[in-house]
Design a protein around this motif. Sequence first.
Motif, PDB file in Angstrom:
ATOM      1  N   GLU A  66      45.303  30.519  35.182  1.00 58.70           N
ATOM      2  CA  GLU A  66      46.080  31.138  36.256  1.00 58.70           C
ATOM      3  C   GLU A  66      45.954  32.664  36.217  1.00 58.70           C
ATOM      4  O   GLU A  66      45.795  33.310  37.261  1.00 58.70           O
ATOM      5  CB  GLU A  66      47.554  30.732  36.127  1.00 58.70           C
ATOM      6  N   ASN A  67      46.011  33.222  35.011  1.00 58.17           N
ATOM      7  CA  ASN A  67      45.922  34.683  34.890  1.00 58.17           C
ATOM      8  C   ASN A  67      44.534  35.198  35.314  1.00 58.17           C
ATOM      9  O   ASN A  67      44.408  36.241  35.964  1.00 58.17           O
ATOM     10  CB  ASN A  67      46.198  35.119  33.453  1.00 58.17           C
ATOM     11  N   GLN A  69      42.516  33.695  37.411  1.00 61.03           N
ATOM     12  CA  GLN A  69      42.416  33.551  38.859  1.00 61.03           C
ATOM     13  C   GLN A  69      43.144  34.687  39.569  1.00 61.03           C
ATOM     14  O   GLN A  69      42.651  35.259  40.550  1.00 61.03           O
ATOM     15  CB  GLN A  69      42.991  32.199  39.281  1.00 61.03           C
ATOM     16  N   PHE A  70      44.331  35.030  39.035  1.00 65.09           N
ATOM     17  CA  PHE A  70      45.093  36.126  39.618  1.00 65.09           C
ATOM     18  C   PHE A  70      44.350  37.464  39.456  1.00 65.09           C
ATOM     19  O   PHE A  70      44.294  38.293  40.369  1.00 65.09           O
ATOM     20  CB  PHE A  70      46.473  36.192  38.953  1.00 65.09           C
ATOM     21  N   TRP A  71      43.739  37.614  38.304  1.00 57.68           N
ATOM     22  CA  TRP A  71      43.001  38.878  38.037  1.00 57.68           C
ATOM     23  C   TRP A  71      41.796  39.005  38.979  1.00 57.68           C
ATOM     24  O   TRP A  71      41.526  40.068  39.502  1.00 57.68           O
ATOM     25  CB  TRP A  71      42.545  38.882  36.575  1.00 57.68           C
ATOM     26  N   GLU A  73      41.615  37.775  41.937  1.00 59.35           N
ATOM     27  CA  GLU A  73      42.082  38.018  43.302  1.00 59.35           C
ATOM     28  C   GLU A  73      42.398  39.494  43.541  1.00 59.35           C
ATOM     29  O   GLU A  73      42.151  40.030  44.630  1.00 59.35           O
ATOM     30  CB  GLU A  73      43.316  37.154  43.594  1.00 59.35           C
ATOM     31  N   ILE A  74      42.960  40.137  42.524  1.00 58.21           N
ATOM     32  CA  ILE A  74      43.328  41.543  42.724  1.00 58.21           C
ATOM     33  C   ILE A  74      42.158  42.491  42.438  1.00 58.21           C
ATOM     34  O   ILE A  74      42.213  43.664  42.802  1.00 58.21           O
ATOM     35  CB  ILE A  74      44.525  41.931  41.832  1.00 58.21           C
TER      36      ILE A  74
END
Length: 428
Positions: A66-67, A69-71, A73-74
């Motif tokens: 999850e982290n 994937q979030f990284w 995205e940003i």
Amino acid sequence: MKKLLNKTLRSFTVYALIVFALSVPCYFLLVDWIWLKELDENNELIAQRIENEFNDQQITDEKLEENIQFWNEIQSVGKIEPAAFNTLQKDSVYTVRRQNPYLEKKSIDRFRGLATGIKINNRNFTITIETNVEESEETMAYIAAVTLLFFLILIVGFWILNKRLSAKLWQPFRTTLSKLKTFNLNNQTPIEFAPSDTHEFEALNKALQKLIEQNISVYRTQKEFTENASHELQTPLAIIKNKLDLLLQNETVTDRQYQIIEEINRALTRITRINKNLLLLAKIENHQFDDNETIPISQLTQQCLAQFEEHAGNKNIKIQTEIEPDIIIEGNKTLVEILLSNLVLNAIRHNMQNGTITISLNKKELKIANSGNTALNQSAIFKRFAKASNETSGSGLGLAIIKQISNRHDWAISYQFSDNAHCFSIRL
């Protein structure tokens, strides 16, 4: 004409400009290489920091996904992906040009990228990091601007120093030049040059002083020869002529003897004229006629024509004049009178029976033309003893004297033959 120092400074300026122009791409390549090297090190540090930060969290694999994937995205210019075959990828460095995602307007920027392998939670990943390198071009622009500024300051400084230093360094040369300009060979006075602490100028002064002393010595010798010849030759020639005249008056002289004496007398007269003309040429070439005065050339021309009026009448020559009144020139009056006499005498002597002579004079030109049949040799017309025609009474030096007198006054003389007429023109 250009000054010597300006020529050298211009060469230095062009050389400096070429060096400056070549330095700009060198600066760019050097700065760009340093900048890319620093960005590569920075990207490696970022990759290590990201790896350490993820490992320091000590999270589960699900939370890690999850982290990541979030990284991803940003991060619009970088991403973390699982490594292929679960092996660490070798470092890959690249440069790419594309749209800057952080700008709304269209802007194609350059990015320095690093693709390297990291290990998180004992799993192998590939991380891609890209950094904008446009700052290197801006840095290069600033460096070029500063370099150009200092280049201009350097050139302006060169010009200012050149003017100030030349006034001092070249003062001995200017002093020497001013003394040379005022030097007159007729005065026969050597020049005393001021001593100089510059080796080249001192050597120049010594060489000039030696040259001037040699010229004065040669001039004195030539002048003495001219004066001696003028006095010593004329006396025996006059004695010989008087003796011949006495022989002619002798009643016991036969016709054959009388004829021989007449031939000798004519030859002697011609020798006397040649001697006189050669001495005149020597004096002109030795600058022994230096004094200038105001000359009423219109009046002198009229007087010259009056003197030769009877001589022209012997050939029934018609003289036509177009002489503007009151024309004044600067020159040596004696030489101008000789020039006019030789021109008129030449036009009469080399004219035909019942011929014509046309003389025109204005402020710019003196022109005299006489009738004739064939053109003269342009290459030899002003040479000494170059006979203009079959006339044997002349010395062959008249036109040479005219040429020398014209050169002495900086007048341009020319000859042309047109419409069966010989025409001599002198630009005053």
